[in-house]
Design a protein around this motif. Sequence first.
Motif, mmCIF file in Angstrom:
data_model
loop_
_atom_site.group_PDB
_atom_site.id
_atom_site.type_symbol
_atom_site.label_atom_id
_atom_site.label_comp_id
_atom_site.label_asym_id
_atom_site.label_seq_id
_atom_site.Cartn_x
_atom_site.Cartn_y
_atom_site.Cartn_z
ATOM 1 N N HIS A 66 2.651 -19.852 88.214
ATOM 2 C CA HIS A 66 2.438 -18.574 87.763
ATOM 3 C C HIS A 66 2.082 -17.575 88.550
ATOM 4 N N GLY A 67 1.324 -17.879 89.701
ATOM 5 C CA GLY A 67 1.272 -16.869 90.641
ATOM 6 C C GLY A 67 2.562 -16.327 91.466
ATOM 7 N N LEU A 68 3.269 -17.682 91.750
ATOM 8 C CA LEU A 68 4.514 -17.481 92.597
ATOM 9 C C LEU A 68 5.517 -16.500 91.590
ATOM 10 N N ARG A 69 5.722 -17.087 90.311
ATOM 11 C CA ARG A 69 6.324 -16.305 89.437
ATOM 12 C C ARG A 69 6.218 -14.716 89.495
ATOM 13 N N ARG A 70 5.064 -14.456 89.123
ATOM 14 C CA ARG A 70 4.378 -13.119 89.200
ATOM 15 C C ARG A 70 4.896 -12.416 90.438
ATOM 16 N N LYS A 71 4.672 -12.926 91.831
ATOM 17 C CA LYS A 71 4.985 -12.262 92.906
ATOM 18 C C LYS A 71 6.469 -12.104 93.078
ATOM 19 N N TRP A 72 7.226 -12.933 92.861
ATOM 20 C CA TRP A 72 8.660 -13.026 92.900
ATOM 21 C C TRP A 72 9.239 -11.778 91.973
ATOM 22 N N LYS A 73 8.337 -11.734 90.599
ATOM 23 C CA LYS A 73 9.016 -10.758 89.710
ATOM 24 C C LYS A 73 8.624 -9.203 90.253
ATOM 25 N N ASP A 74 7.493 -9.357 91.102
ATOM 26 C CA ASP A 74 7.221 -7.927 91.812
ATOM 27 C C ASP A 74 8.186 -7.638 92.666
#
Length: 157
Positions: free
Chosen positions: A6-14
């Motif tokens: 989830h953290g990786l997904r959030r970072k990639w989205k940003d």
Amino acid sequence: MIKKLHGLRRKWKDDFYDSIKDVARHPVVLRMKLYPHHGNTNCYQHCMNVAYYNYLWCRFFHLDAESAARAGMLHDLFLYDWHTHAAKTGDKFHGLTHPDVSFENASRLYKLNKVEKDIIRNHMWPVTFFRFPRTKEGWVTTVTDKYCGACETSRRK
């Protein structure tokens, strides 16, 4: 593990939004919102969908995710309603001609790199039989564009 994903997904989205924000906010690109595309999706939203999935897949495969995302936002920058285009202009080959129109429009707005040029010009393969992608990012876009178009069309009301 789930928290990490989830953290990786959030970072990639940003990171995705940082890489396309100038394109997504450009007044000419914003005009794509005026034109219907697939089902109830307008051209801008379709391009945003393609750009986002391009970014994710290219980042996952360690390809040029930023160029893939930016070109995804510009790949259908033709600025007309393709549903009525043939009746108004006589151009019955939108599927074959719009990559060139989009490329010309995008080239007026931005200095495009090799990957971005390939994506915009060749994303309609196999419809454009002899114009196929020459970059890995171009192949990702070709598949992503068809996938997003199919999903958007299937949600038609």
